[in-house]
Design a protein around this motif. Structure first.
Motif: not given
Length: 529
Positions: A201-205, A212-216, A233-234, A250-251
């Motif tokens: 799994x590749x998790x990024x911000x 607009x910050x997010x984790x995908x 996502x996100x 948050x992110x």
């Protein structure tokens, strides 16, 4: 009889604790944050329950670690470190933004308290936000974020990967370009690789570190990709909430497994004052995570995905504790009588000092601050040592002995960065309050004062800061009240990645001096939310 629920309250690390990264070693958890221009850098926190954290060291603690930070801009320096553990050794990898030149490096330690190694500088490692992944086949992988050679829009960045030779501490082999984002956002950054079951799994911000910050996240059976994005996502964001939500932006998350099926994420977020001002900076939040397998009957291969804050889908102030029986202890006070021979781990300088300007052995039980010629200005070296303001409501006091001459001054300051600081100081025959703001020095108050001993008091009530002094520590004189705390927020002080600090300051104001100020003690008291 109904029992009271065992809960913890966010943020778990309040007051300037951005870009958290976490790892578990047995029953112990270790967490680190970005520190930008502050030194010592990269604080290392330890916990056994994920909600009570103790500061046990700093990864960057010596000017001899091959990390140059002595003339960096505000909010340059140390960006987005990652901590990992492998075969008896802790690894921290991070970026030093040397005023636009990005230098990625690794430090290691057998004990997270230190000592930490000198920096291993990585060649041909462009960009920011590096991370490490130790695979089951003994290979070690570097992931990072950089601007592609052919960006399609402003703010587009690209996640890339390359194998790391641990023996040589250098990258080797082919570079793999993984994604420019999974939700069409700007600034794909903060990558981490995890393995869950048979998948990587590749998790990024994405989206930048504001609203607009997010984790995908995306998945692949092969570590170098291709990665297939999660259709939902996100997996973490507050971009869909109103701008006045009490937790925003948050992110930049990192995942940790605590039991076979129990996972958590640490992530950053702001708690704005009056829906806008961000004096405390980005803080560290703890979010429960579950894994859910796709329910789609038509798919032959059903993938499990992490779900953050599964009950509500957003970061909450309160959750059940990860480990039953845990009681969260809020630490609201800090006291230092300077009886030790080294600075407490809470204290920081701005930039790595080119010359040591503090001492404990000149006067026992006192912190001596020597006056540098420099004063509060961009890229400047000046005599400052402070701690994070961790509460919206707080009071900080100290006792100082100082015999100034000419334009020499020493006292206390509350500072956001080189562009905005309030300084309450003793000068020759007077106590003054100055506001340094974008290169302008404004005198806000001045009282006659003939003593060499003075007690200081700075208090904050959200955006109102009061400055007082005393001859005896009992009878206080108000120097200035309701100083505008909004001037200490990124919105006013020029965009910054840091939070407010409070501490000691001294300057000979461009003149050569051997003078000093002695501080007997320092006391900080905050009020938890």
């Amino acid at each position: 009889m109904k029992q009271e629920a065992e809960t913890y309250r966010n943020p778990i690390i309040p007051g300037f604790a951005p870009d958290p990264s976490i790892c578990r070693v047995g029953d112990d958890f270790y967490l680190i944050n970005s520190t930008f221009e502050y030194f010592p850098g990269i604080p290392i926190y330890h916990s056994r329950d994920l909600v009570n954290w103790e500061l046990i060291g700093n990864a960057l603690y010596s000017v001899n670690q091959n990390v140059n930070m002595d003339s960096i801009n505000s909010s340059a320096g140390i960006h987005a470190p990652t901590i990992r553990y492998h075969e008896g050794l802790f690894y921290i990898i991070t970026t030093n933004n040397l005023n636009g030149e990005m230098i990625n490096f690794i430090v290691t330690a057998e004990d997270p308290k230190g000592p930490w190694s000198k920096a291993y500088i990585l060649k041909d490692a462009p960009g920011i936000d590096p991370s490490l992944f130790f695979d089951d086949d003994e290979k070690v992988w570097y992931t990072g974020s950089s601007v592609p050679p052919d960006p399609e829009f402003d703010g587009q960045s690209e996640i890339w990967m390359q194998e790391l030779d641990l023996n040589k501490m250098q990258l080797m082999g082919e570079k793999y370009y993984l994604t420019r984002g999974f939700s069409n956002g700007t600034w794909a950054e903060g990558p981490h690789i995890y393995k869950y079951g048979d998948y990587y799994y590749l998790m990024i911000s994405e989206g930048g570190t504001l609203h607009n910050h997010a984790v995908t996240i995306a998945v692949s059976k092969i570590i170098t990709g291709p990665y297939i994005a999660n259709a939902r996502n996100p997996i973490l964001t507050h971009r869909h909430l109103s701008l006045d939500h009490p937790i925003i932006a948050v992110g930049h998350g990192d995942l940790v497994q605590i039991k076979e099926n129990d996972w958590y994420m640490v992530a950053l977020g702001f708690r704005p004052i009056e829906k806008k001002y961000k004096n405390l900076g980005r803080e560290t939040f703890l979010i429960p995570v579950i894994w859910e397998t796709e329910p789609y009957w038509w798919k032959d291969e059903k993938i499990a995905w992490p779900v953050c804050s599964p009950k509500t889908g957003k970061v909450e102030f309160e959750y059940p504790v990860p480990f039953p029986g845990t009681k969260q202890l809020k630490i609201n006070e800090f006291y230092d009588n300077f009886n030790d021979t080294e600075l407490n781990l809470e204290w920081n300088f701005r930039r790595t000092p080119t010359v040591t300007f503090h001492s404990f052995n000149k006067k026992k039980g006192f912190l001596r601050i020597y006056l540098k010629e420099g004063f509060i200005a961009e890229q400047s070296q000046y005599s400052f040592v402070g701690i994070r303001q961790r509460h919206f409501q707080m009071e900080a006091k100290s006792k100082m002995e100082f015999n100034p001459a000419g334009n020499e001054e020493a006292g206390m300051t509350v500072i956001q960065n080189d562009r905005s600081a309030y300084v309450m100081s003793l000068m020759d025959g007077k106590i003054q309050l100055h506001h340094f703001f974008h290169g302008t020095d404004s005198l806000l108050a001045s009282h006659s004062y003939k003593k060499s001993t003075v007690f200081w008091n700075i208090s904050a009530d959200y955006l109102d800061y009061d400055f007082s002094y005393s001859q005896d520590g009992k009878n206080w004189v108000l120097l200035f009240n309701n100083a505008d705390g909004s001037k200490l927020s990124p919105e006013s002080s020029g965009w910054t990645y840091t939070g407010v600090y409070i501490g000691f300051y001294g300057s000979s104001n461009n003149l050569t001096s051997t003078n000093y100020a002695d501080f007997d003690w320092f006391q900080y008291k905050g009020v938890s939310e």
